[in-house]
Design a protein around this motif. Structure first.
Motif, mmCIF file in Angstrom:
data_model
loop_
_atom_site.group_PDB
_atom_site.id
_atom_site.type_symbol
_atom_site.label_atom_id
_atom_site.label_comp_id
_atom_site.label_asym_id
_atom_site.label_seq_id
_atom_site.Cartn_x
_atom_site.Cartn_y
_atom_site.Cartn_z
ATOM 1 N N THR A 294 0.819 -1.208 0.000
ATOM 2 C CA THR A 294 0.000 0.000 0.000
ATOM 3 C C THR A 294 0.856 1.263 0.000
ATOM 4 N N ALA A 295 1.919 1.258 0.822
ATOM 5 C CA ALA A 295 2.799 2.433 0.873
ATOM 6 C C ALA A 295 3.506 2.635 -0.459
ATOM 7 N N GLY A 296 3.980 1.537 -1.064
ATOM 8 C CA GLY A 296 4.624 1.656 -2.369
ATOM 9 C C GLY A 296 3.662 2.157 -3.430
ATOM 10 N N ALA A 297 2.400 1.735 -3.346
ATOM 11 C CA ALA A 297 1.408 2.189 -4.314
ATOM 12 C C ALA A 297 1.157 3.690 -4.187
ATOM 13 N N VAL A 298 1.132 4.197 -2.952
ATOM 14 C CA VAL A 298 0.924 5.639 -2.756
ATOM 15 C C VAL A 298 2.080 6.429 -3.367
ATOM 16 N N GLY A 299 3.321 5.979 -3.134
ATOM 17 C CA GLY A 299 4.475 6.665 -3.713
ATOM 18 C C GLY A 299 4.440 6.637 -5.229
ATOM 19 N N ALA A 300 4.049 5.485 -5.816
ATOM 20 C CA ALA A 300 3.981 5.381 -7.274
ATOM 21 C C ALA A 300 2.873 6.263 -7.842
ATOM 22 N N ILE A 301 1.741 6.333 -7.150
ATOM 23 C CA ILE A 301 0.641 7.182 -7.614
ATOM 24 C C ILE A 301 1.068 8.645 -7.624
ATOM 25 N N ALA A 302 1.869 9.050 -6.642
ATOM 26 C CA ALA A 302 2.353 10.435 -6.611
ATOM 27 C C ALA A 302 3.209 10.741 -7.841
ATOM 28 N N GLU A 303 4.060 9.781 -8.235
ATOM 29 C CA GLU A 303 4.889 9.990 -9.426
ATOM 30 C C GLU A 303 4.037 10.014 -10.688
ATOM 31 N N VAL A 304 3.082 9.079 -10.777
ATOM 32 C CA VAL A 304 2.224 9.014 -11.953
ATOM 33 C C VAL A 304 1.388 10.285 -12.081
ATOM 34 N N TRP A 305 0.950 10.841 -10.952
ATOM 35 C CA TRP A 305 0.161 12.071 -10.988
ATOM 36 C C TRP A 305 0.957 13.207 -11.629
ATOM 37 N N GLY A 306 2.248 13.276 -11.323
ATOM 38 C CA GLY A 306 3.093 14.278 -11.959
ATOM 39 C C GLY A 306 3.180 14.072 -13.466
ATOM 40 N N ASP A 307 3.302 12.800 -13.905
ATOM 41 C CA ASP A 307 3.341 12.510 -15.335
ATOM 42 C C ASP A 307 2.028 12.880 -16.011
ATOM 43 N N LEU A 308 0.915 12.601 -15.348
ATOM 44 C CA LEU A 308 -0.386 12.940 -15.921
ATOM 45 C C LEU A 308 -0.541 14.444 -16.088
ATOM 46 N N GLN A 309 -0.029 15.202 -15.124
ATOM 47 C CA GLN A 309 -0.133 16.655 -15.220
ATOM 48 C C GLN A 309 0.724 17.195 -16.364
ATOM 49 N N ARG A 310 1.907 16.619 -16.538
ATOM 50 C CA ARG A 310 2.749 17.034 -17.664
ATOM 51 C C ARG A 310 2.067 16.711 -18.988
ATOM 52 N N ALA A 311 1.514 15.505 -19.086
ATOM 53 C CA ALA A 311 0.852 15.104 -20.327
ATOM 54 C C ALA A 311 -0.400 15.940 -20.573
ATOM 55 N N ALA A 312 -1.076 16.375 -19.498
ATOM 56 C CA ALA A 312 -2.257 17.213 -19.666
ATOM 57 C C ALA A 312 -1.885 18.530 -20.333
ATOM 58 N N GLY A 313 -0.747 19.105 -19.913
ATOM 59 C CA GLY A 313 -0.284 20.332 -20.551
ATOM 60 C C GLY A 313 0.046 20.123 -22.013
ATOM 61 N N ALA A 314 0.719 18.995 -22.317
ATOM 62 C CA ALA A 314 1.068 18.695 -23.707
ATOM 63 C C ALA A 314 -0.182 18.455 -24.544
#
Length: 329
Positions: A294-314
Motif C-alpha cells: 500500500t505504501a509503495g502504491a501511494v508513492g507510485a501514484i504520486a509519481e504518476v500524478w506528476g506525469d499525468l499533469q505534464r501530459a495534460a499540458g502537452a
C-alpha cells in the motif's frame, strides 16, 4: 456539481478519447491483465501468512509443500499477466502517438498561408515531437502503472482492514498527512511542467526561425549573436525544467517518508500485539506485506500524478493546434 480543482488539471487528457476509442478491445484486454496482475500481487501475502502459521507448525508439516506450490503458481499468474499488460499498453502508446502525430501533421498541412506567417515552424515541430512523446509516456506506461497502483492501494487497504482493523485505523488516520503535500506540490508541478514545455517550444521555434533564414544571418555575420541567443533560450528551458524536477523530487520524497514513517509506527504496535499474544506471527507478516504494498502504491501514484499533469499540458497544446481553423477552406 463543480469539477474538483485537481480533476480540472488533467481534464485535457479527455481530449485524447477519439484516438483511444478505435482500440477499445485492446484497452479492455489490458485492463483485465492489469486486474489479474494486481490480484495475484495481493494474494501473495495471504499465502505467506498460512505458510508461516501452518506450514512450519508441527501439526501441519505435510502442508508446507502445498503452500510453496501455491506461491509458485501465483508467481506464474503474476508474470503472465504483467507481461501481457506491458505488451498491450506499450503497443497502444506507440499506436496512439503515431495516430496523433499524423492527425496534427495532416491538419497543419491544410492550414492557410496566414497560419504559417503567424506561427513559428519550430513551435509546430515541438508539438509533433516533445508533446507527443510526453503523451506516449503516459499512454504506454504511466496510465497503466497508475491504475495498477490504484488497484493495489484499494485492495491492500481492504486487506489491511480485514487482517487487523485496529492497526489499519492508525494507518488510515495518517493518509490525511500524505494527501496534503500531493495537493500542494502537485499544483506547482503542473505549472512548472507547462512552463518547461513552453520554454522548450521557444527554443525550437527560435532555432527553426534562424535556420530558415540562414542566408540572411550569414550575410550580416550574425552567427555569434544567434548562437548566444539560442544558448540563452536553452539555458532558460533547462532552468525551468530543473525547477520542475526539484518540485517532483520533493513531492515524491515527502510522500514516501510520511507514508513509511506511519507504517513503521504501526508495525511497532503490531510487534507489541504479537508479543502480547493477541496476534499471530503469520497475521503480522501478512499485515506487513500489505502495508509495504500500500505504501509503495501511494508513492507510485504520486509519481504518476506528476506525469499525468505534464501530459495534460502537452495534450492541451496539441488540441489547441488541432482546433485551429483556417479562414480559407
Amino acid at each position: 456539481m463543480p469539477t474538483p480543482p485537481n480533476a480540472r488539471r488533467i481534464t485535457p487528457l479527455l481530449g485524447l478519447a477519439p484516438f483511444l476509442r478505435p482500440y477499445l478491445g485492446r484497452w479492455l484486454l489490458a485492463f483485465v491483465a492489469l486486474a489479474v496482475a494486481a490480484g495475484a500481487t495481493l494474494a501473495l501475502p495471504v499465502a505467506f501468512r498460512y505458510l508461516i502459521d501452518l506450514g512450519f507448525s508441527p501439526g501441519h508439516r505435510g502442508e508446507i509443500d502445498r503452500y510453496f506450490i501455491a506461491l509458485f503458481a501465483v508467481s506464474l499468474v503474476l508474470a503472465a499477466a504483467t507481461s501481457l499488460r506491458f505488451y498491450l499498453v506499450s503497443w497502444l502508446g506507440e499506436r496512439i502517438t503515431a495516430d496523433l502525430r499524423r492527425a496534427v501533421y495532416e491538419h497543419v498541412l491544410g492550414m492557410s498561408p496566414q497560419f504559417f506567417e503567424t506561427t513559428q515552424t519550430g513551435e509546430v515541430l515541438s508539438r509533433l515531437t516533445t508533446d507527443t512523446t510526453l503523451i506516449q509516456t503516459v499512454v504506454g506506461t504511466s496510465l497503466s502503472m497508475g491504475l495498477r497502483n490504484f488497484f493495489l492501494f484499494t485492495g491492500g487497504t481492504a486487506m489491511l482492514i480485514v487482517t487487523s482493523p485496529v492497526l489499519s485505523s492508525y494507518i488510515l488516520a495518517t493518509l490525511v498527512v500524505v494527501i496534503v503535500p500531493i495537493l500542494v506540490f502537485g499544483r506547482r508541478v503542473r505549472k512548472l511542467s507547462k512552463a518547461s514545455q513552453d520554454r522548450v517550444a521557444d527554443a525550437s521555434a527560435l532555432a527553426g526561425e534562424v535556420l530558415n533564414a540562414m542566408p540572411t544571418v550569414q550575410s550580416f555575420t550574425q552567427e555569434p549573436f544567434e548562437n548566444a541567443r539560442f544558448g540563452s533560450a536553452v539555458d532558460t528551458a533547462f532552468g525551468t525544467a530543473l525547477d520542475r524536477i526539484r518540485a517532483r523530487a520533493w513531492l515524491t520524497a515527502m510522500v514516501i517518508v510520511l507514508m513509511f514513517a506511519a507504517v513503521v509506527f504501526v508495525l511497532w504496535l503490531g510487534a507489541q500485539a504479537v508479543l502480547g499474544g493477541t496476534m499471530s506471527a503469520g497475521e503480522l507478516s501478512q499485515f506487513i506485506l500489505y502495508a509495504v504494498v500500500t505504501a509503495g502504491a501511494v508513492g507510485a501514484i504520486a509519481e504518476v500524478w506528476g506525469d499525468l499533469q505534464r501530459a495534460a499540458g502537452a495534450t492541451e497544446r496539441l488540441l489547441q493546434l488541432l482546433g485551429a481553423r483556417s479562414p480559407v477552406q
